[in-house]
Each structure stands twice: as C-alpha cells, then as structure tokens.
Write an enzyme that holds these catalytic residues in place. Structure first.
Site, short mmCIF file in Angstrom:
data_model
loop_
_atom_site.label_atom_id
_atom_site.label_comp_id
_atom_site.label_asym_id
_atom_site.label_seq_id
_atom_site.Cartn_x
_atom_site.Cartn_y
_atom_site.Cartn_z
N SER A 1 -24.06 -31.74 31.68
CA SER A 1 -23.39 -30.97 32.74
C SER A 1 -23.31 -31.76 34.04
O SER A 1 -24.16 -32.59 34.35
CB SER A 1 -24.16 -29.68 33.00
N GLU B 1 -19.63 -16.94 26.23
CA GLU B 1 -18.17 -16.97 26.02
C GLU B 1 -17.78 -18.22 25.23
O GLU B 1 -16.93 -18.16 24.33
CB GLU B 1 -17.43 -16.96 27.37
N GLU C 1 -29.07 -28.46 18.63
CA GLU C 1 -29.39 -27.84 19.91
C GLU C 1 -29.36 -26.32 19.82
O GLU C 1 -30.04 -25.63 20.57
CB GLU C 1 -28.40 -28.32 20.98
#
Ligand SMILES: Cc1cc2nc3c(=O)[nH]c(=O)nc-3n(C[C@H](O)[C@H](O)[C@H](O)COP(=O)(O)OP(=O)(O)OC[C@H]3O[C@@H](n4cnc5c(N)ncnc54)[C@H](O)[C@@H]3O)c2cc1C
Length: 380
Positions: free
Chosen positions: A130, A367, A246
């Site tokens: 990220s 989402e 993960e």
C-alpha cells in the site's frame, strides 16, 4: 469455479495439537496478555522458541531450515497459537508470505541468504504494497525503482506497513518501468533491508493506542542489483500469487477468538438462555469457517492456488470476527461489567473492539474481496 472439497485433518495432527498445547502450557511468561489478533504481540524470544520447535517455515524444504511438513500440520500449529492468544506477530508475515514468495520466485542466493533466519524465528519481514494513494487499486503504486549501473534507485512512500519499525526486511512492490496501457506491466518486487538501506520509517498510532503500522519513505535509496525478487516486470503476477497465502488462514476468522473463549469461560457450565444462544451461534459460524479454511489448506497442500476460495474465507471470516464483540456485548449477562469472574472477558472485549475496525480493511477490503469472488464465479 468456486469449490470447497470436504477435507479432514489427518490423524497425525491430533498428536501435533497435543504437542503445541503442552509447549504453550510451559510458556506462561509469553502469555500474560493473550490476544488472538495475529498483529498484536511482537515477541522475538517467543518467535525464536517457535523456530527451535520447527514451527516456522514448517512446509519449506529442509535445505533452507524448513520442516518439509504438510500444510495441515502448519494449520494445526497456527490455529493453536492464535487460539491461545500467543504473541506471533514478529515472524508472522515472513512465515506466512515473504518466505513462500522467496521460495517460489527468489534466486538461489536469496533463498540461501534469507530463509534460514526466518525459520529460526530471528528474521522478520514487512509487506510493502500500500501507498498513500494506492491501497485497493494496487496497480496504481507510484514508488519507482530506476535501474542504474550499480543498483536500483528507489523513490516513493509506502503506507500502513505493519511492523516496519520492528522488522528487518520489506518486500516492496515498485514500478520499474513507466505506466503503459497495461497497468499491470512494469511492476517488480524488491527486497529492502529496513535497518541498513537508509529508508525512513515512521510509526503511526492506531485507535487502540498501539504503534503497529508505519509510513516508510524512500528518498534516493540505492539498492544492490540482486535485490529484485523474480523477474523485473513480473511483480503483478508475483504479488497476486501471495494472496492465497495471505487470505486463507485461520487468522482471518480467529482475531476475536479470545472474546468468545473468555465469554464461554465466564458463563460457566450453565449459561443463561441469551448466553447459550450466543455461544451456539458463534460456534456454528466458527466451525463452518474452519472447515472452509481447512479445505483451502488441502488445496495448498495439493499445489493449487486457491485465490478465490481464500478471498471467500477472508470475506466471511472478517465479517464474523468483526461482529463477534458486538454479539458478545448483546449477550453479556446483567452485572457482568462489575463481576470479578468476567474480568478477563472485559479485557479481551475492550482490546478486540478497538482493533476490530481494521479486520475488514487489512489484507484487502470487504468490497475488493467481493469483487474477487464475483470474478471467480464468472459474474464480472
Ligand atoms: C491494520 C492494518 C494493517 C495493514 N498492514 C499493511 C501492510 O503491512 N502492508 C501493506 O502494504 N498494506 C497494509 N495495510 C493497508 C491495507 O491493505 C489497505 O488499507 C487496504 O488495501 C485498503 O486500501 P486503502 O486504505 O488505500 O483504501 P481505498 O483503496 O482508498 O478504499 C477506501 C474504500 O473504498 C472501497 N473501494 C476501493 N476500491 C473499490 C472498488 N473498486 N470497488 C468497490 N469499493 C472500492 C474500499 O473497499 C474501501 O471501503 C494495512 C491496513 C490496516 C488497516
């Protein structure tokens, strides 16, 4: 298509489960503040003890310090450590994800250099995916690594990098070629030594008061040429292949387990109707998730890459673990806020409630996981 074949843990896992419980019974000094969330509890001494037991890198080849054991054995150890609330975060990412990545894509020299430290429980890794403007849409990462004659010059910022201030290494996703029409092309993974390469690591405090994740800034950091993992430009394929590891493990539905555990303990042998209903409902969800997660362990054992199934386990598991404290709150008996026998429950409840907002964000939001599942079902 999505499928979860019924999979049973082999009989041998019962004796391994017994071994882990016996080991944990002798580790009370590391279990003073039990928490089933895998990101809490950074305890290098405990990680080193697990390394000695052969419980890190359990499925890896012996030549790199691994145990050549099955994914089922790994499942059992993981489940027992989390259920006990053991402090596993130091070695967690390296064991779950960075090590398997290096095994699959790393050079012979990288495997030699990095893997045995991980299996000894001494070498810890962070995930550098990220960035400030890039989380769900990972292909938009802007950190660059430009090829020089003597290395890769890295510039950019990583964000939310769990434990980067305590860990030794990061596998960072970087752009090694300018953006083209194919957004997934030109990305690479590169190994950063967080202590020696001159990067700036700044911890960020979370709502629970902990400093567990970080901002990591690269300003003209020159990394040796041999730090690229796999082929330059193959970063997207590599990073997505990490996701089955993960997303599928029991840590994706056990983060709030201590809340249920302490509730059952405090409610005792004859719980009231509301308490029994909560215990039954939570246990039912837990057992279904567990079967799904064991099925994914079976697919990993068979050499498959069940990314979609893993996304489903994570999506359902995160919803469950996030809801668990709320379900427990509604089922708490009158007077339990002051009752001494509910003290451990109150502690687990308070800690977990503060951590729970992150459960449906870290490792891919709800989402995004639903999008992966829909694609797996051929719906988009
Ligand atoms: C506790 C914690 C630890 C973390 N540790 C790490 C780590 O170690 N390393 C690392 O690299 N990252 C880490 N992260 C970051 C995490 O992976 C990202 O926060 C996550 O992927 C979401 O990205 P974002 O924060 O940029 O939100 P955004 O991507 O901006 O999303 C914001 C909201 O928009 C929604 N959204 C975005 N795109 C879509 C879409 N296409 N369709 C529908 N909805 C959409 C999201 O679901 C979300 O609700 C961690 C996060 C947390 C909370």
């Amino acid at each position: 298509m999505l499928r979860f074949d019924p999979t049973t843990l082999p009989a041998s896992s019962d004796s391994l489960r017994g071994e882990v419980r016996e080991f944990l019974a002798g580790q009370q000094q590391h279990l003073q503040n039990p928490n089933s969330d895998f990101t809490t509890g950074h305890d290098p001494d405990f990680s080193a003890k697990l390394g000695e037991q052969g419980w890190i890198g359990m499925t890896w080849p012996k030549q790199y310090g691994g145990g050549e054991r099955s994914f089922f054995d790994r499942y059992v150890v993981t489940e027992e450590l989390l259920a006990a609330g053991a402090p596993v975060s130091a070695h967690w990412i390296a064991d779950r994800q960075s090590g398997p990545l290096l095994l699959r894509f790393g050079s012979a020299e990288q495997k030699q250099r990095y893997l045995s430290g991980i299996t000894r429980g001494e070498s810890y890794f962070s995930i550098g995916m990220s960035e400030p403007d890039s989380g769900s849409d990972l292909a938009s990462v802007r950190t660059t690594a430009k090829r020089q004659t003597d290395g890769w010059l890295v510039n950019g910022t990583k964000l939310w990098s769990t434990d980067a201030h305590r860990n030794h290494f990061m596998v960072a996703l970087v752009r090694t070629e300018p953006v083209s029409e194919n957004r997934h092309a030109g990305l690479s993974q590169i190994l950063v030594d967080l202590r020696e390469d001159g990067v700036k690591v700044r911890p960020i405090r979370n709502i629970a008061g902990g400093e567990d994740f970080n901002e990591v800034v690269f300003s003209d950091v020159l990394l040796p040429l041999d730090r690229i993992v796999g082929e330059p430009g193959n970063g997207w394929q590599q990073v997505t292949s990490e996701l089955a590891y993960e997303r599928s493990g029991p840590e994706r539905f056990l983060s709030a387990f201590r809340v249920l555990f302490e509730f059952v303990r405090a409610a005792g042998a004859s719980p009231g109707a509301a308490q029994a209903a909560f215990i039954g409902r939570a246990t039912g969800h837990l057992l279904a998730l567990r079967r799904m997660s064991i099925s994914v362990a079976g697919m990993l054992e068979a050499g498959q890459s069940p990314e979609v199934e893993a996304a489903l386990v994570k999506a359902l598991g995160n919803d469950f673990e996030k809801l668990l404290p709320e379900m427990a709150r509604l089922a708490m008996p009158d007077g339990s806020m002051d009752d001494e026998s509910w003290r451990n429950f109150r502690q687990a409840f308070a800690q977990t409630l503060l951590l729970s907002p992150s459960f449906t964000i870290r490792g891919g939001t709800r989402e995004i996981l639903r999008g992966v599942i829909a694609r797996g079902l051929g719906l988009r």
